[in-house]
Scaffold this motif. Sequence first.
Motif, mmCIF file in Angstrom:
data_model
loop_
_atom_site.group_PDB
_atom_site.id
_atom_site.type_symbol
_atom_site.label_atom_id
_atom_site.label_comp_id
_atom_site.label_asym_id
_atom_site.label_seq_id
_atom_site.Cartn_x
_atom_site.Cartn_y
_atom_site.Cartn_z
ATOM 1 N N LEU A 23 -0.698 42.390 -57.738
ATOM 2 C CA LEU A 23 -2.121 42.722 -57.676
ATOM 3 C C LEU A 23 -2.943 41.532 -57.180
ATOM 4 O O LEU A 23 -3.836 41.681 -56.349
ATOM 5 N N VAL A 24 -2.626 40.356 -57.706
ATOM 6 C CA VAL A 24 -3.343 39.150 -57.292
ATOM 7 C C VAL A 24 -3.045 38.839 -55.825
ATOM 8 O O VAL A 24 -3.941 38.499 -55.049
ATOM 9 N N PHE A 25 -1.791 38.958 -55.440
ATOM 10 C CA PHE A 25 -1.401 38.708 -54.056
ATOM 11 C C PHE A 25 -2.192 39.612 -53.112
ATOM 12 O O PHE A 25 -2.787 39.151 -52.138
ATOM 13 N N ASP A 26 -2.211 40.918 -53.400
ATOM 14 C CA ASP A 26 -2.919 41.881 -52.548
ATOM 15 C C ASP A 26 -4.421 41.616 -52.520
ATOM 16 O O ASP A 26 -5.061 41.744 -51.466
ATOM 17 N N ALA A 27 -4.970 41.243 -53.656
ATOM 18 C CA ALA A 27 -6.422 41.065 -53.752
ATOM 19 C C ALA A 27 -6.897 39.772 -53.090
ATOM 20 O O ALA A 27 -7.973 39.745 -52.486
ATOM 21 N N TYR A 28 -6.128 38.690 -53.190
ATOM 22 C CA TYR A 28 -6.648 37.378 -52.811
ATOM 23 C C TYR A 28 -5.995 36.730 -51.591
ATOM 24 O O TYR A 28 -6.449 35.688 -51.132
ATOM 25 N N TRP A 29 -4.929 37.319 -51.057
ATOM 26 C CA TRP A 29 -4.230 36.674 -49.945
ATOM 27 C C TRP A 29 -5.164 36.392 -48.774
ATOM 28 O O TRP A 29 -5.190 35.291 -48.230
ATOM 29 N N ASN A 30 -5.938 37.395 -48.360
ATOM 30 C CA ASN A 30 -6.813 37.223 -47.194
ATOM 31 C C ASN A 30 -7.849 36.125 -47.404
ATOM 32 O O ASN A 30 -8.098 35.321 -46.499
ATOM 33 N N ALA A 31 -8.460 36.080 -48.569
ATOM 34 C CA ALA A 31 -9.472 35.058 -48.843
ATOM 35 C C ALA A 31 -8.850 33.658 -48.776
ATOM 36 O O ALA A 31 -9.441 32.730 -48.211
ATOM 37 N N GLN A 35 -9.579 30.611 -45.881
ATOM 38 C CA GLN A 35 -9.942 29.255 -46.280
ATOM 39 C C GLN A 35 -8.946 28.233 -45.708
ATOM 40 O O GLN A 35 -9.340 27.188 -45.193
ATOM 41 N N ALA A 36 -7.663 28.551 -45.792
ATOM 42 C CA ALA A 36 -6.637 27.640 -45.266
ATOM 43 C C ALA A 36 -6.795 27.477 -43.749
ATOM 44 O O ALA A 36 -6.742 26.368 -43.227
ATOM 45 N N TYR A 37 -7.007 28.590 -43.062
ATOM 46 C CA TYR A 37 -7.141 28.540 -41.604
ATOM 47 C C TYR A 37 -8.364 27.726 -41.200
ATOM 48 O O TYR A 37 -8.335 26.967 -40.229
ATOM 49 N N LYS A 38 -9.441 27.864 -41.974
ATOM 50 C CA LYS A 38 -10.661 27.109 -41.695
ATOM 51 C C LYS A 38 -10.408 25.605 -41.777
ATOM 52 O O LYS A 38 -10.996 24.822 -41.043
ATOM 53 N N LYS A 39 -9.489 25.204 -42.636
ATOM 54 C CA LYS A 39 -9.208 23.781 -42.823
ATOM 55 C C LYS A 39 -8.165 23.242 -41.844
ATOM 56 O O LYS A 39 -8.243 22.094 -41.425
ATOM 57 N N VAL A 40 -7.145 24.039 -41.492
ATOM 58 C CA VAL A 40 -6.051 23.510 -40.661
ATOM 59 C C VAL A 40 -6.030 24.059 -39.238
ATOM 60 O O VAL A 40 -5.313 23.532 -38.393
ATOM 61 N N HIS A 41 -6.764 25.136 -38.979
ATOM 62 C CA HIS A 41 -6.869 25.721 -37.638
ATOM 63 C C HIS A 41 -5.510 26.006 -36.996
ATOM 64 O O HIS A 41 -5.309 25.769 -35.807
ATOM 65 N N CYS A 42 -4.590 26.459 -37.809
ATOM 66 C CA CYS A 42 -3.256 26.799 -37.300
ATOM 67 C C CYS A 42 -2.748 27.985 -38.119
ATOM 68 O O CYS A 42 -2.610 27.875 -39.342
ATOM 69 N N ASN A 43 -2.475 29.096 -37.461
ATOM 70 C CA ASN A 43 -2.079 30.324 -38.137
ATOM 71 C C ASN A 43 -0.834 30.131 -38.998
ATOM 72 O O ASN A 43 -0.826 30.466 -40.186
ATOM 73 N N ASP A 44 0.225 29.576 -38.405
ATOM 74 C CA ASP A 44 1.487 29.417 -39.146
ATOM 75 C C ASP A 44 1.330 28.478 -40.336
ATOM 76 O O ASP A 44 1.827 28.749 -41.426
#
Length: 195
Positions: A23-31, A35-44
Amino acid sequence: MYEELESNFFLIVKLNKAKAFGLVFDAYWNALYKQAYKKVHCNDLAQDLVQDVFVSLWDKIELLDAERSVLAYLFAILRNKILKLYEKDEIRLRYALSVTSSASPSDVHSQNTLLEKELKAIIDIEVARMPIRMKEIYMLKKEDDLSIKQIAEDLSLSEQTVKNQLQMAYQRLRTKIKNYDSSLALLALFIAKHL
């Protein structure tokens, strides 16, 4: 939905750890990914960081404090993982610099090659972290060797905006290199302009 998940999470964990995790994975993965992408600018890299966050959650899910927000906990883990990633980049460069400074003078060519590779990697990482418009302008100037006027016309921007974006991009690169070793600043700028 989030409030309901947060309020029932610890009860669900006691009944079924895997269901609570899902449930947590489904609810929060995108958020977390955003945030991670905003900081590292790399999809992988962003995906790897989020996966690591959820691995940490799985390992400690039964130890979480019921008074704490699960989402806040996940963001704290993500922040720490990003900081460790930045530290690892810095340590890698410091090691490369120490190796090049302690090598024999006869191996100057190898030292320069290693130093250039490390500096190029640092520059590439910093370019990847630039805001989208700044990165686009920087790449048009450096890779396509377009003039400021051509870039301004292609992107429907003023020439001054293009100059400002390039100036900020160069400043970011100078600052990044100075954080490692101020004696590398000039070499880094030379390499950045010729990559």
